[in-house]
Every structure is written in C-alpha cells, then in structure tokens.
Design an enzyme around this catalytic site. Structure first.
Site, mmCIF file in Angstrom:
data_model
loop_
_atom_site.group_PDB
_atom_site.id
_atom_site.type_symbol
_atom_site.label_atom_id
_atom_site.label_comp_id
_atom_site.label_asym_id
_atom_site.label_seq_id
_atom_site.Cartn_x
_atom_site.Cartn_y
_atom_site.Cartn_z
ATOM 1 N N LYS A 37 0.836 -1.061 -0.050
ATOM 2 C CA LYS A 37 0.101 -0.076 -0.159
ATOM 3 C C LYS A 37 0.914 1.345 -0.113
ATOM 4 C CE LYS A 37 -0.724 0.072 4.838
ATOM 5 N NZ LYS A 37 -1.492 0.001 6.170
ATOM 6 N N ARG A 130 -7.470 -0.689 17.257
ATOM 7 C CA ARG A 130 -8.212 -0.541 15.943
ATOM 8 C C ARG A 130 -9.142 -1.677 15.547
ATOM 9 N NH1 ARG A 130 -3.910 -0.090 10.717
ATOM 10 N NH2 ARG A 130 -4.459 -2.236 10.448
#
Length: 356
Positions: A37, A130
């Site tokens: 990414k 998260r």
C-alpha cells in the site's frame, strides 16, 4: 531531463531486503505478506518483492490489487472490506481480513453467486484498539462463520502498533495462539494462518521470543525502509535507502529566523513557534505538504535541516552546509514511512527506478 520533485526507487535493494526478511522469517516458520500500500502497488516494486520471495501480496485497497492481478501469488485485502466493494473483493482477492459478521455474510452471498470459496482471517482485538473482535466475542462470530457455505475460515490475525502503539509481545501473541487452539478444539478447524502483526513483530525473532505457532507477518516498512517498527531499529543487513526523494531549489536567500508581525495561524490551522537564530541562509524547494510529510524527511546533507513547509514549499536551513548551493540544485532526502506514503501517493512527484 529528470522531472522534479521525484522519488528514486532502487528495485534491487527492495528485492534484497525482501530476500533477507524472507530468510529471517522462514527460519522461524513464518511466511510473509508483502504489504504494497505504501507505494500504491506500483507493479515494478511488487515484482521486486515477488522475486524476493513473498508468499502473499497484501494491500488495503482494491484499486491497488487490480494493478497486480497478473501475479500468481495469493492476494490479501488488509483493510476490512467495505460492503460496497464486495463484488470486486470476491473476484480479485483470495483472502480478506474481517471483524464484522454482517460483512462476512455479504461476502458469502457474493461468493456463492460466483461459485467461489472466499477465505477470511478474523482479526482479534488485543489492545491496540484498531480493528478486531473482542476475544470474548470470538466464539459467537465463529459459530456463524462455520455455517456459511462459501466462506473458509483460514486464520486469525492481530493488528498492533499501528494505532495505539501497543508493542507485540509473547503475552498478546500468546493470547492469539490460545484463541486459535480453542477454535481447533471446539470446531475441528486447524487454522492455516496465524498472523502475528507487522514490522513491529520482527524484534521478537531477533530476541528469540517469537511464540511458536505464529506463522505469518505482514511486512511493509521493514521491506521498503529496512526498519522494524516497535523500536525503530534498523534491520541488520537491510538497506534503508531504497527510496530517495529529490527536490529542486527555487529560492536561496538569507532571512531572519523569526517572522515579522503578529503571529496567527498557518495554512493548516496551527500557530507556529520559532526560535531566534539570527539571519540564516535558507533554501526553498518545490515540494510541500500536499506531497510529503516534512517531519519524515532526512536530508542526505547532514548540515542542513528542515525548517518547515506549506502546501507547495519546503523551507530548509542551509547556513551550515559545506555545499555552495545554487538555484536549480537538487537536494536529496531519505524517507520515513509517513513521508514515503505521501510521496508515492502524490501525482505531483515523479517516480523513477533503478534496476541494478
């Protein structure tokens, strides 16, 4: 003529870093998901990682995974799937990370229409806050997952360090292994992937403390910048300069180090603070916060410093440099992860490649 600003990417160094980490991990029975990414899955960099021996190509965005569809390497979606992208998910992705049963049900329906089995890794919340299922809720989710016809429970995973800064340890990774053992005993599923985090977990290998049974890591920064992310230490033998930012000087002047007048907010809503160092030689470069994170730039000239940046301008103190810079000269920077991420995402920064 080169286009500036630009990032110069040494593909050989990326490949060598990948090989080094693959060897380090495989000696501890760990496979690697190569995280693509940060460089938007640029195919030439992905090629270097594949040559280096990654077992999976992993990205957070379907658009990036589309770029690397030709590689006969399993594709993993790292970010929890959006319901709006599930049709693309089941067509393009082999494994996805999940924490919501509603989404998993939707994946099951979409996979059924294509007569496919989609593998999932259930993410478990172990302190970083998260994504992840709370450990006490995991059985409830697995109860439903095992009833779905087109979903295969391939593993468990955990995210650490990325948000809350929680460091991987024998304790939290041991808890992940305990949950995998519960699933094996109660459901008869021998999970193929127990993914113990990202580049922040590497230090456990070096210290001989990686719990046996953790068999996968998701590595991005360690491959790209040669750094583990628990303590920010260099990976021994890895290159930290696979990516170099180059930017051009567009102004050189001696100016006071404190602005004149009442200080209000800057272009980003912050009230800046200044240290009075007298009149200093300053260089302005044609790159700014729209393209990079100025705090993540490491000048290759050790005698210059980043003062600050606006949207389009990077301001440097070059007073103490031994180089007699001129307008049009190029300054080079090593990159920390945040600066790399922004630079590779920016359409205004050129990307050039070194093959060998």
């Amino acid at each position: 003529m080169n286009r500036y600003p630009r990032v110069v990417i040494d593909l050989h160094k990326v490949e060598m870093n990948t090989k080094l980490l693959v060897e380090k991990c495989s000696s501890n029975n760990l496979s690697i998901m190569g995280v693509t990414k940060a460089f938007c899955a640029e195919p030439r960099v992905v090629e270097a990682m594949v040559k280096g021996g990654i077992s999976y190509i992993a990205d957070s965005r379907i658009d990036n995974i589309k770029k690397v569809a030709e590689y006969q390497v399993p594709k993993v979606l790292l970010r929890l799937p959006m319901k709006s992208e599930i049709d693309d998910l089941v067509r393009l992705v082999d494994i996805s990370l999940n924490s919501e049963i509603e989404t998993i049900r939707a994946i099951d329906v979409a996979a059924g229409k294509l007569e496919r089995i989609h593998k999932i890794i259930l993410m478990v919340e172990l302190g970083d806050l998260r994504e992840g299922i709370l450990p006490e809720d995991l059985r409830t989710v697995v109860d439903e997952v095992v009833k779905l016809d087109n979903i295969s429970l391939a593993g468990l995973g955990v995210n650490l360090t990325c948000y809350g800064g929680v460091i991987p340890s024998e304790g939290n990774l041991g808890e992940l292994l305990n949950l995998a053992e519960v699933i094996k005993k109660e459901y008869g599923i021998n999970l193929e992937i127990i993914s113990g985090g990202n580049s922040s977990s590497l230090y456990l290998i070096d210290e001989g403390r990686m719990p046996e049974g953790i068999n996968n890591l998701r590595l991005g920064e360690a491959i790209l910048l040669g750094r583990e992310t628990a303590y920010g230490e260099r990976v021994e033998g890895a290159s930290s300069d696979s990516y170099v930012l180059e930017a051009e000087i567009i102004e050189l002047k001696s100016k006071p180090s404190i602005p004149t007048g009442e200080i209000g907010m800057d272009a980003f809503g912050n009230k800046p603070q200044f240290e009075d160092r007298g009149v200093r030689r300053r260089a302005i470069l044609a790159v700014g916060r729209q393209d990079i994170d100025p705090d993540g730039l490491i000048p290759r000239d050790p005698n210059i410093t980043v003062i600050g940046a606006s949207s389009d301008h990077l301001i440097m103190d070059v007073e103490e440099s031994e180089n007699n810079y001129e307008i049009g000269d190029i300054l080079s920077f090593d990159l920390e992860y945040g600066a790399l991420l922004k630079a590779m995402t920016s359409n205004y920064i050129g990307k050039d490649f070194i093959e060998k």
